[in-house]
Scaffold this motif. Structure first.
Motif, mmCIF file in Angstrom:
data_model
loop_
_atom_site.group_PDB
_atom_site.id
_atom_site.type_symbol
_atom_site.label_atom_id
_atom_site.label_comp_id
_atom_site.label_asym_id
_atom_site.label_seq_id
_atom_site.Cartn_x
_atom_site.Cartn_y
_atom_site.Cartn_z
ATOM 1 N N ASN A 55 -41.400 38.447 -26.580
ATOM 2 C CA ASN A 55 -42.033 38.756 -25.299
ATOM 3 C C ASN A 55 -43.305 39.585 -25.535
ATOM 4 O O ASN A 55 -43.420 40.747 -25.150
ATOM 5 C CB ASN A 55 -41.047 39.536 -24.408
ATOM 6 C CG ASN A 55 -41.636 39.832 -23.040
ATOM 7 O OD1 ASN A 55 -42.441 39.068 -22.527
ATOM 8 N ND2 ASN A 55 -41.222 40.955 -22.466
ATOM 9 N N MET A 82 -47.637 45.818 -21.603
ATOM 10 C CA MET A 82 -46.239 45.392 -21.588
ATOM 11 C C MET A 82 -45.319 46.618 -21.660
ATOM 12 O O MET A 82 -45.603 47.599 -22.325
ATOM 13 C CB MET A 82 -45.948 44.480 -22.791
ATOM 14 C CG MET A 82 -46.793 43.218 -22.821
ATOM 15 S SD MET A 82 -46.481 42.114 -21.442
ATOM 16 C CE MET A 82 -44.909 41.458 -21.923
ATOM 17 N N ALA A 131 -41.095 41.590 -17.736
ATOM 18 C CA ALA A 131 -41.436 40.173 -17.846
ATOM 19 C C ALA A 131 -41.520 39.645 -16.422
ATOM 20 O O ALA A 131 -41.365 40.401 -15.456
ATOM 21 C CB ALA A 131 -40.369 39.422 -18.660
ATOM 22 N N ASP A 132 -41.753 38.352 -16.262
ATOM 23 C CA ASP A 132 -41.694 37.767 -14.922
ATOM 24 C C ASP A 132 -40.231 37.508 -14.581
ATOM 25 O O ASP A 132 -39.516 36.831 -15.335
ATOM 26 C CB ASP A 132 -42.498 36.467 -14.868
ATOM 27 C CG ASP A 132 -43.990 36.728 -14.775
ATOM 28 O OD1 ASP A 132 -44.395 37.904 -14.799
ATOM 29 O OD2 ASP A 132 -44.762 35.754 -14.686
ATOM 30 N N SER A 148 -44.538 40.800 -14.514
ATOM 31 C CA SER A 148 -44.726 41.675 -15.664
ATOM 32 C C SER A 148 -45.853 42.674 -15.419
ATOM 33 O O SER A 148 -46.913 42.321 -14.912
ATOM 34 C CB SER A 148 -45.051 40.832 -16.906
ATOM 35 O OG SER A 148 -45.348 41.644 -18.008
ATOM 36 N N THR A 175 -41.798 34.868 -20.262
ATOM 37 C CA THR A 175 -42.101 35.972 -21.170
ATOM 38 C C THR A 175 -43.443 35.726 -21.846
ATOM 39 O O THR A 175 -43.955 34.604 -21.864
ATOM 40 C CB THR A 175 -41.014 36.111 -22.248
ATOM 41 O OG1 THR A 175 -40.910 34.860 -22.963
ATOM 42 C CG2 THR A 175 -39.667 36.459 -21.646
ATOM 43 N N THR A 216 -46.082 34.590 -18.814
ATOM 44 C CA THR A 216 -46.062 35.424 -17.623
ATOM 45 C C THR A 216 -47.405 35.317 -16.909
ATOM 46 O O THR A 216 -48.390 34.833 -17.471
ATOM 47 C CB THR A 216 -45.796 36.893 -17.988
ATOM 48 O OG1 THR A 216 -46.874 37.360 -18.815
ATOM 49 C CG2 THR A 216 -44.474 37.051 -18.717
#
Length: 930
Positions: free
Chosen positions: A68, A142, A178-179, A224, A240, A244
């Protein structure tokens, strides 16, 4: 062996694996997760919210989808990027000048010229390296850790280890790792401003939404890098890394083109032309010399002399210094320029695409209208500063005559968890901006907050919940009272009676209330309703049962993030200057159109109102049609990052020079694609700043207007420098060309030409960088993108002055020889007359159009300081023995100097006459057209 089968599901072809589900999804394929039910998503991902994924499934999915993280696109090596800084025609000319001066054994000059080239290359390399940091800034956004369920157990893991199908938990203060498709939520609010541009936190809901909903309307999704501001929830990871939404933005940034600025394009075109002209003339000189029987060595040096004379060695130095001065001026106006050429690009801008929140608006919710007791009141004052009035028409409202208004203000104040505070002269909100606006409205009524809270202390609260859409508070005192505020629907369904201005109750007219709400909403106002109820004696706490019915309707409060007053004026100035201003926002269409109308944007209208194109509508428009839509429309709402990028490209396809403002991650691609990207310094993300060319330290649109004005001034001064320096190079080249054709000695030697070019460029030409702005600089339209640096009139003036310099230099040289002067004296006269004529011509070049008498003699004292310094060093050139030896010069007498200065005065008079005639013609034309 695992058995794979193809299975149709909701219209998609999905690959499933019966044993572990490790290949449940096709990597890279887009799925409408937001429009599916949680059950459908779980089934497609082969996971249950209670057990999560197994370690085996995680390993297989990580092998398939990767970690990710966002991958970096392959960049050119640092060495290649540095060497490409030399890949410019003007640099070729300067490198050629370096070689020439080395051949002439003028090593000091060679070092100086090459140093200029090398410093320019370093500056360009550093700026390009900074721009590439945008992708690194995205990667850092992130989240580091994530709470997940795996193997039926809750675990804390590194967010980089997430895979599609992981069940994750989020709560207030967390970033989505993440989404995520939400499965369960409890009062979950998410700040998505960095991704969508939405000005307030978004309430999330696990229910599916329409498939064609744009990013800002996908309430069932958590994206994300967006921040949870309230509540908590659980969801399943559906994308991921690069897949995303923020990952897609990273890819868009890396694909965005680094466009040439108008200045770099014009300088490149000018340099190409100059390069071929110089080479052509040098070839002619060499050929003529050979035909006349001159030796190859002598003929070659004549060609070299012409090349040296024609090369404007001071041009890149002047460009860099003038742009740097523009940068320093803008810094004083709260505009930080990250790339030098951006200064000039601003002057060429003919479209500004601006974000709404915080740039065109205050980014401070403000109550502007209250409806209570059958009357509508307006509130003055902007932002969180509790200053202003409540007006009944044109006069101040009498609060004692309208009990409903008074109670409506009290409800907004007491049923509230926010507060306003002043710190170092700045008023801020502690809590929700919408609630804070109601606190400010109450304080504008001059009520005593502490006295009210003392008389009616809070005893219990029903906090706001998205399920109920309201908040209620119980207050003690002589008689317990419940104050209630929330959505209009939530209030109206609990009310049957309404308070009138005199304090009496009457039957509630819900249709009339809804009509008023629609009217307020059409003006872009966000409307909340207020109500109250008397509680039984001895009531100490309240539940939803207490507020189920029987409330008394008090009134409506309509609020909006108002436009900045200075932005309104700045938009007017931009439009007057021929610059279109367009609003591109993630906010709702009605709100965006209302603010755009107040600001004065111009664009396509229907029924007398500005038309706002939404992101959903943009999805249906093809690229060719979008060019026309982008040209004619001034408001775009609920747009996604890709759509912002499309709009910028559509405008550029119409040869528009586009300035784009932004503050969020979602603005990165459009900022990088725009001719000039402008990031917000206060609210802007690092991604936006790194992708931009310019940063506004005050987030204010009016600063952009000021920067455009400064950019125009910089280009004017650059053009003045070019118009001033080219006749010298032309005159020097013509002197050598005529000498070769006539078969005489060169009136000036190559080393003397280098003295002229380098000394005058620094001491004379650079003083034009301090020239003040031309009158009416923002009254004229932007320069056409295809217009060259030198217009026809300026080319004619360059030819005129170059010819005058050639005639004066050559004729005085021949006159001195005829009078019996030495060759050294005659060449010193020719060299000095060129310097003096340049100094006199400089006075005329302070304006491209206006005659010298209309410029103002003392508006730029640096011109006179430069002329004095140049004459001092030229005196050293003439009379200092060391320089006589270095440059083959010789002392001159008074009569020789008088003739030289006479030539300078003659040039000034001729050019002034030419400018006066042209200025009168332009003025007459302007008066006729007006």
């Amino acid at each position: 062996m695992n058995t794979l089968q193809e299975k149709p599901y909701t219209g998609m072809r999905v690959r499933e694996e019966k044993t572990t589900g490790s290949k449940a999804l096709q990597p890279g394929k887009q799925y409408p997760w937001h429009s599916m039910t949680p059950g459908e998503v779980m089934k497609l991902l082969h996971v249950t919210p209670e057990a999560g994924l197994t370690d085996e499934a995680v390993a297989k999915r990580r092998e398939l989808y990767g970690r990710n993280i966002m991958t970096k696109t392959k960049q050119q090596s640092a060495f290649v990027r540095f060497m490409l800084q030399f890949h410019q025609p003007l640099i070729y000319i300067l490198l050629a000048a370096t070689v020439v001066t080395i051949l002439l054994e003028e090593y000091t000059d060679a070092i100086v010229i090459f140093a200029v080239v090398f410093v320019n290359a370093i500056i360009g390399y550093v700026q390009e390296s900074k721009a590439l940091e945008a992708i690194d800034a995205l990667a850092k956004s992130m989240t580091a850790r994530a709470q997940v369920i795996r193997n039926g157990q809750k675990q804390d893991i590194n967010a980089q280890e997430l895979v599609p199908g992981d069940i994750v938990f989020v709560q207030s203060g967390d970033k989505f790792p993440a989404d995520v498709r939400m499965v369960h939520e409890r009062d979950l609010k998410v700040d998505e401003s960095a991704l969508t541009g939405e000005s307030v936190a978004v309430e999330k809901n696990a229910a599916p939404v329409a498939p064609d909903d744009v990013l800002g309307d996908r309430l069932s999704m958590g994206f994300s890098s967006t921040m949870v501001t309230y509540g908590h929830g659980r969801g399943v990871v559906v994308a991921t890394g690069d897949n995303t939404e923020v990952g897609k933005i990273q890819q868009s940034i890396s694909r965005a083109q680094d466009l040439e600025t108008p200045l770099t394009r014009k300088i490149k075109e000018f340099s190409h032309l100059l390069l071929w002209v110089i080479l052509g003339l040098s070839a002619v000189v060499f050929a003529v010399g050979l035909l006349r029987g001159e030796g190859i060595g002598e003929t070659f040096m004549m060609a070299v002399a012409l090349a040296v004379g024609s090369i404007p060695e001071g041009l890149p130095v002047a460009v860099t210094i003038m742009l740097a001065l523009g940068v320093s001026k803008m810094a004083a106006r709260r505009d930080i320029i990250r790339k030098l050429v951006a200064v000039e690009t601003l002057g060429s801008t003919n479209v500004i695409c601006s974000d709404k929140t915080g740039t065109l608006t205050e980014n401070q919710m403000t109550v502007q209208q209250i409806v209570a007791g059958g009357k509508t009141y307006t509130l003055t004052g902007l932002g969180y500063r509790p200053e202003g009035e409540i007006l009944d028409g044109e006069s101040q409202a009498d609060l004692t005559s309208n009990h409903a208004l008074k109670q409506c203000l009290k409800a907004g104040m007491l049923c509230n968890d926010s507060n306003v505070k002043e710190k170092e002269g700045l008023w801020t909100i502690e809590g929700d901006p919408t609630e804070g606006a109601m606190v400010v409205a109450f304080r504008k009524a001059d009520f005593d907050v502490r006295e009210l809270e003392h008389k009616q202390p809070r005893q219990d609260t029903i906090p706001f919940e998205s399920e109920y859409q309201y908040m209620a508070t119980l207050h003690g005192g002589n008689r317990p009272v419940i104050y209630f505020k929330g959505s209009v629907e939530a209030v109206l369904e609990r009310c049957n009676m309404a308070m009138q201005a005199n304090g009496e109750l009457s039957q509630l007219d819900k249709e009339e209330i809804n009509r008023q709400v629609e009217e307020m909403a059409s003006e872009g106002l966000r409307v909340l309703a207020c109500a109250m109820a008397e509680a039984p004696e001895g009531t100490k706490d309240i539940t939803h049962e207490h507020t189920k019915s029987g409330l008394i309707f008090l009134g409506l409060q309509g609020m909006i993030d108002p436009p900045r007053q200075e932005a309104i004026e700045a938009v007017k100035l931009c439009q007057k200057a021929g610059i279109d201003v367009k609003m591109i926002t993630g906010d709702h269409a009605i709100t965006a159109a209302a603010i755009a109308t107040q600001i004065g944007l111009k664009g396509r209208q229907e029924n007398g109102k500005l038309v706002a194109i939404t992101g959903r509508e943009l999805q249906q428009i093809g690229d060719r049609e979008l060019e026309e839509v982008a040209e004619q429309t001034s408001v775009f709402a609920r747009v996604s990052p890709d759509q912002k990028l499309r709009l910028v490209k559509a405008l550029q396809a119409r040869n528009r020079v586009v300035a784009m403002t932004g503050d969020g991650v979602n603005d990165g691609p459009a900022l990088k694609q725009a001719n000039i990207g402008i990031a917000m310094g206060i609210t802007g993300t690092e991604v936006a700043k790194e992708a931009s060319d310019m940063v506004l330290t005050d987030d204010n649109f009016s600063s952009i207007e000021g920067a455009v004005e400064e950019g125009r001034s910089v280009f004017d001064n650059l053009t003045k420098f070019i118009v001033w320096t080219l006749p010298t190079n032309l005159g020097e080249g013509l002197i050598i060309l005529v000498a070769v054709i006539l078969g005489t000695q060169l009136p000036v030697q190559p080393v003397q030409i280098l003295w002229i070019n380098m000394s005058t460029a620094v001491l004379l030409g650079l003083t034009l960088a301090f020239e003040p702005k031309e009158p009416g600089i923002m009254d004229r339209p932007p320069r056409p993108t295809g217009e060259p640096i030198l217009t026809r009139d300026l080319i004619m003036r360059t030819l005129l002055v170059g010819s005058l310099i050639m005639m004066a230099g050559f004729s005085l040289y021949l006159y001195e020889i005829k009078q019996g002067a030495s060759t050294a004296e005659a060449k010193t006269v020719a060299t000095t007359v060129i310097v003096v004529m340049e100094a006199f011509y400089l006075l005329s070049c302070r304006s491209l159009v206006r005659p010298i008498l209309q410029i103002g003699f003392f508006t730029n004292p640096w011109v006179y300081y430069g002329i004095a310094a140049m004459f001092f060093f030229q005196a050293l050139f003439i009379y200092l023995p060391l320089l006589n030896t270095m440059f083959h010069s010789s002392p001159l007498d008074a009569m020789q100097l008088l003739r030289i200065f006479g030539a300078g005065v003659m040039l000034l008079l001729i050019v002034s006459t030419e400018k006066t005639i042209r200025f009168r013609i332009l003025t007459r034309k302007a008066g006729t057209s007006a």
